[in-house]
Write a protein that holds these residues in place. Sequence first.
Motif, mmCIF file in Angstrom:
data_model
loop_
_atom_site.group_PDB
_atom_site.id
_atom_site.type_symbol
_atom_site.label_atom_id
_atom_site.label_comp_id
_atom_site.label_asym_id
_atom_site.label_seq_id
_atom_site.Cartn_x
_atom_site.Cartn_y
_atom_site.Cartn_z
ATOM 1 N N LEU A 136 44.506 31.630 38.724
ATOM 2 C CA LEU A 136 43.686 30.783 37.867
ATOM 3 C C LEU A 136 44.492 30.403 36.632
ATOM 4 N N GLU A 137 44.064 29.363 35.935
ATOM 5 C CA GLU A 137 44.861 28.812 34.838
ATOM 6 C C GLU A 137 44.932 29.730 33.622
ATOM 7 N N GLY A 138 43.809 30.296 33.244
ATOM 8 C CA GLY A 138 43.781 31.072 32.007
ATOM 9 C C GLY A 138 43.357 32.511 32.181
ATOM 10 N N LEU A 139 43.327 32.978 33.408
ATOM 11 C CA LEU A 139 42.854 34.331 33.684
ATOM 12 C C LEU A 139 43.951 35.123 34.373
ATOM 13 N N ASP A 140 44.341 36.224 33.755
ATOM 14 C CA ASP A 140 45.445 37.035 34.263
ATOM 15 C C ASP A 140 44.931 38.308 34.922
ATOM 16 N N ASN A 141 45.790 38.885 35.753
ATOM 17 C CA ASN A 141 45.531 40.185 36.377
ATOM 18 C C ASN A 141 44.180 40.195 37.086
ATOM 19 N N VAL A 142 43.905 39.141 37.839
ATOM 20 C CA VAL A 142 42.601 39.008 38.484
ATOM 21 C C VAL A 142 42.762 39.099 40.002
ATOM 22 N N ARG A 143 41.981 39.983 40.590
ATOM 23 C CA ARG A 143 42.047 40.171 42.035
ATOM 24 C C ARG A 143 40.721 40.716 42.561
ATOM 25 N N ASP A 144 40.549 40.535 43.861
ATOM 26 C CA ASP A 144 39.382 41.010 44.591
ATOM 27 C C ASP A 144 39.713 42.400 45.122
ATOM 28 N N VAL A 145 38.763 43.324 45.072
ATOM 29 C CA VAL A 145 39.009 44.655 45.609
ATOM 30 C C VAL A 145 38.523 44.776 47.051
ATOM 31 N N ILE A 204 32.699 41.081 46.581
ATOM 32 C CA ILE A 204 31.736 41.971 45.927
ATOM 33 C C ILE A 204 32.122 42.226 44.477
ATOM 34 N N LEU A 205 33.406 42.557 44.254
ATOM 35 C CA LEU A 205 33.870 42.924 42.919
ATOM 36 C C LEU A 205 35.252 42.352 42.666
ATOM 37 N N LEU A 206 35.362 41.632 41.552
ATOM 38 C CA LEU A 206 36.647 41.178 41.043
ATOM 39 C C LEU A 206 36.979 41.986 39.800
#
Length: 251
Positions: free
Chosen positions: A11-20, A35-37
């Motif tokens: 994403l453009e402005g969101l870091d360290n983001v992932r789905d578990v 379910i959870l990001l």
Amino acid sequence: MSASVERWLTLEGLDNVRDVGGLPLRSGGSTRPGILLRSASLHYCTPADVDHLIDVIGLKLVLDLRTPREIDRDGPTAVARAGVETVALDFLPDGGRTLPETDDDTDPMVRNYLGYLSDRGENVVAAVRLLAAPDAGPTLVHCAAGKDRTGTLVALVLDAVGVERDAVVADYALSAEQVEALFRRWTTASGEPMPDDISRHLPRAEVMTTVLDHLDAEFGENGAGGAAGWLLANGLDEESLARLRARFTAE
């Protein structure tokens, strides 16, 4: 684990983001995606990021683990302004932390993470209870960097629902790949130079292994893992734990 890399969201402005989702379960199968990001702060989210989270991911709830001071400093997030329910659950005590009694040579990060559980156990359980609610939808949990407070909560949840221990630890440590990008965004925004050495900020697998081993020793029963035992000992009911497991593991 190679499959974990595929869980990153760009994403453009969101870091360290992932789905578990997609993590292996001790009983076989894997956790459900969507379910959870988990992520770093939503402070830099762009309009396109917000649209993606709401329209593509279907985001219904944000668990914000930052302190009131952090939240007041940055103001409401764009995701909250767009109407996504946001619940603030601070993991740090108001007047400083009294760390749990441990050996003198215990890693400071282990002491910090155990401190979240001892200082703000009620907020940790409240976060899990929201994830287990009968009407719960896709949820994102974040703090500032998305690696310590967020990492502790997510590891607790994953262990409690039955994710293989190595995969729980690997998910925690995966945030190390994003720490440099986080510092680059922060220093660019503030005009400060990049630190010469960011190594002390990197999540280390042995830290989370030690935390979970500690919970096993104090709360684990029948080899089921200590996170579930800690949650039940601190106010989570069996029905909520069963719903949490069903949400993450049902086909």
